[in-house]
Design a protein around this motif. Structure first.
Motif, PDB file in Angstrom:
ATOM      1  N   HIS A  80      34.842   6.907  44.054  1.00  0.00           N
ATOM      2  CA  HIS A  80      34.419   7.524  42.797  1.00  0.00           C
ATOM      3  C   HIS A  80      34.525   6.481  41.689  1.00  0.00           C
ATOM      4  O   HIS A  80      35.613   5.953  41.434  1.00  0.00           O
ATOM      5  CB  HIS A  80      35.295   8.730  42.442  1.00  0.00           C
ATOM      6  N   TYR A  84      29.652   5.694  36.380  1.00  0.00           N
ATOM      7  CA  TYR A  84      28.551   6.630  36.622  1.00  0.00           C
ATOM      8  C   TYR A  84      28.506   7.688  35.527  1.00  0.00           C
ATOM      9  O   TYR A  84      27.459   8.260  35.243  1.00  0.00           O
ATOM     10  CB  TYR A  84      28.716   7.307  37.985  1.00  0.00           C
ATOM     11  N   SER A  94      39.136   3.605  38.782  1.00  0.00           N
ATOM     12  CA  SER A  94      38.311   4.206  39.832  1.00  0.00           C
ATOM     13  C   SER A  94      39.237   4.901  40.829  1.00  0.00           C
ATOM     14  O   SER A  94      40.452   4.669  40.833  1.00  0.00           O
ATOM     15  CB  SER A  94      37.484   3.134  40.540  1.00  0.00           C
ATOM     16  N   ASP A 118      32.788   1.660  48.214  1.00  0.00           N
ATOM     17  CA  ASP A 118      32.184   1.074  47.029  1.00  0.00           C
ATOM     18  C   ASP A 118      33.207   0.197  46.317  1.00  0.00           C
ATOM     19  O   ASP A 118      34.422   0.347  46.509  1.00  0.00           O
ATOM     20  CB  ASP A 118      31.704   2.184  46.086  1.00  0.00           C
ATOM     21  N   SER A 211      30.345   8.168  44.410  1.00  0.00           N
ATOM     22  CA  SER A 211      29.357   7.204  44.892  1.00  0.00           C
ATOM     23  C   SER A 211      29.221   7.278  46.408  1.00  0.00           C
ATOM     24  O   SER A 211      28.137   7.084  46.960  1.00  0.00           O
ATOM     25  CB  SER A 211      29.774   5.792  44.467  1.00  0.00           C
ATOM     26  N   HIS A 215      25.794   7.985  48.283  1.00  0.00           N
ATOM     27  CA  HIS A 215      25.283   6.989  49.229  1.00  0.00           C
ATOM     28  C   HIS A 215      24.893   7.650  50.549  1.00  0.00           C
ATOM     29  O   HIS A 215      23.873   7.320  51.149  1.00  0.00           O
ATOM     30  CB  HIS A 215      26.362   5.924  49.467  1.00  0.00           C
ATOM     31  N   SER A 266      28.242  -0.313  40.029  1.00  0.00           N
ATOM     32  CA  SER A 266      29.062  -0.520  41.227  1.00  0.00           C
ATOM     33  C   SER A 266      28.242  -1.281  42.268  1.00  0.00           C
ATOM     34  O   SER A 266      27.029  -1.441  42.125  1.00  0.00           O
ATOM     35  CB  SER A 266      29.541   0.820  41.816  1.00  0.00           C
ATOM     36  N   ASN A 269      25.811   1.114  44.078  1.00  0.00           N
ATOM     37  CA  ASN A 269      24.698   1.448  43.179  1.00  0.00           C
ATOM     38  C   ASN A 269      23.677   0.320  43.169  1.00  0.00           C
ATOM     39  O   ASN A 269      22.470   0.559  43.104  1.00  0.00           O
ATOM     40  CB  ASN A 269      25.226   1.692  41.764  1.00  0.00           C
ATOM     41  N   THR A 276      19.894   7.483  42.894  1.00  0.00           N
ATOM     42  CA  THR A 276      20.528   8.532  43.696  1.00  0.00           C
ATOM     43  C   THR A 276      19.585   9.734  43.689  1.00  0.00           C
ATOM     44  O   THR A 276      18.744   9.867  42.803  1.00  0.00           O
ATOM     45  CB  THR A 276      21.892   8.967  43.118  1.00  0.00           C
TER      46      THR A 276
END
Length: 451
Positions: A80, A84, A94, A118, A211, A215, A266, A269, A276
């Protein structure tokens, strides 16, 4: 060292070095291919040797690993990421969620067994993230660091002290040692009631974007879109059998993070090019089942009241705010054009919908029909009963419909605040105006023979 994590690390560093040397090699090979002049060739080789020397030195495995271990603190392992939520979030913590729950009721990050890892932080250090995520037989430097060792780096270390420095350095990328949020993060204060039931404390909650989950969804959507889907859909179009399921995502939306610099959000990303996917979570659109109003005694029922509620509310407010000295022709014209006629149009449009129910023609003949005869004559246009059509052609029901409209509207406009009173004069005016509009409406209403 073949087929080991150590070999994978050595190969990765070699690939990084070759990528850096590639432009220099292209320039040298261009001279070697086009020129036979020994002086020019010697000069090109000298330039290559001079410019490649610092790269060769930088990518000596021992040197490269020491440099990356010293800079690993600029990254943080995550599932996470804080950016974002807002790309300007600086130095917020994070979160790395490594829990797996196989039978969870909800689809969350915990539902993913092998999560995509990530990294957030300085995008210039993403090569360190790629190094840590290298896998061989299910093992990576991340898993080794989590287990308290870095056996894969032993072949490259000069002594135990250096290996310990590498271990401590790379371990800093596994997470933030100190939790912190940011003013631009979306934060929630969750109340905690004390045991005495009077004191109140709070947890500060900071929801973060997953994330890892994004993903997983991203690759699943792309697999379905660009895998065997073309063959399956071609078979579907031509009504042919295909052994695989035709999977599709309808009303899919794309959300972008980071703009032209997705790497600032990230590492994953950046791999997704900032994209996304968002699944459609909107409630189903209401589609009313069109059926004749046989259970309603009047066209001025609940459904019409619902359709006209906003117009009637506005009309009531208008009447409440009209002063005695404003009761003139201009106000009456405004009353008719802005409020009364739109309500009449709503009633006529409602009636037109019922009239066009050709598949239910003759519905008013049913024993279960509770509709007033005059209202049925207006609405059941395509009734094939001769007696019904004769009564309809007389048109005496038009006046009765207009009277019912006036009674319905007067009742709807009744003021609880007693700021105005609608009496017989207003009732007669509503009826007259509606009758005029109804006759015009009836002239354009399809007749039985026009089916």
């Amino acid at each position: 060292m073949d087929n080991t994590l150590s070999q994978a690390i050595a190969d990765y560093i070699q690939q990084r070095k070759e990528a850096k040397l590639e432009p220099l090699l292209k320039a040298l090979n261009k001279v070697l291919e086009k020129s036979e002049d020994p002086v020019e060739i010697a000069k090109a080789k000298a330039v290559y040797a001079e410019e490649s020397a610092p790269i060769e030195a930088e990518f000596k495995i021992n040197t490269w690993l020491s440099d990356k271990a010293n800079r690993a603190s600029e990254l943080s392992l995550a599932t996470h990421g804080p950016k974002y939520t807002n790309g300007d979030v600086k130095k917020a913590t994070s979160i790395f969620e490594d829990v797996y729950v196989s039978n969870d009721t909800y689809l969350t990050t915990k539902s993913i067994k092998n999560k995509a890892l990530d990294f957030v932080g300085n995008s210039a250090r993403f090569p360190i993230a790629s190094l840590l995520k290298l896998e061989c037989d299910g093992e990576s430097l991340i898993t080794q660091l989590q287990q308290g060792h870095i056996n894969a780096l032993h072949p490259f270390g000069s002594d135990e002290q250096q290996l310990q420095e590498w271990k401590e350095g790379f371990a800093q990328a596994l997470g933030d040692s100190k939790l912190s949020s940011h003013t631009l993060s979306k934060q929630l204060y969750f109340p905690l009631i004390g045991e005495d039931k009077t004191s109140v404390d709070y947890h500060l909650l900071c929801p973060l974007f997953s994330s890892a989950l994004a993903h997983e969804l991203y690759h699943e959507v792309r697999r379905i879109r660009y895998g065997d889907s073309k063959e399956i859909r071609d078979a579907h179009k031509t009504d042919k059998y295909h052994e695989k399921l035709d999977e599709r995502f309808f009303n899919l939306a794309v959300q972008n993070f980071g703009g032209s610099k997705p790497q600032n959000i990230s590492q994953l990303n950046n791999e997704r090019h900032g994209e996304t996917f968002l699944l459609n979570c909107a409630p189903p659109q209401w589609k009313s089942i069109t059926s004749p109003p046989i259970s309603s005694p009047s066209v001025f029922g609940r459904e019409l009241s619902f359709k006209s509620a906003a117009l009637i509310r506005d009309f009531r407010l208008f009447l409440e705010n009209v002063r005695e000295d404003e009761r003139n022709v201009h106000i009456r014209r405004q009353r008719d054009n802005a409020y009364l006629l739109p309500i009449i149009d709503t009633v006529l449009n409602h009636a037109a919908v019922i009239q066009m129910m050709k598949d239910h023609a003759g519905w008013s003949n049913s024993d279960e029909c509770k509709m007033k005869p005059n209202h049925a004559l207006w609405l059941d246009v395509y009734n094939t009963d001769e007696t019904f059509q004769k009564h309809r052609e007389k048109g005496d029901w038009l006046v009765l419909i207009a009277t019912d409209f006036a009674s319905w509207l007067t009742h709807k406009l009744k003021s609880n605040k007693e700021k105005y009173i609608l009496g017989d004069i207003e009732h007669a005016y509503f009826s007259t105006l509606f009758l005029h509009q109804l006759k015009h409406f009836e002239r354009s209403t399809p007749k039985l023979g026009e089916l």
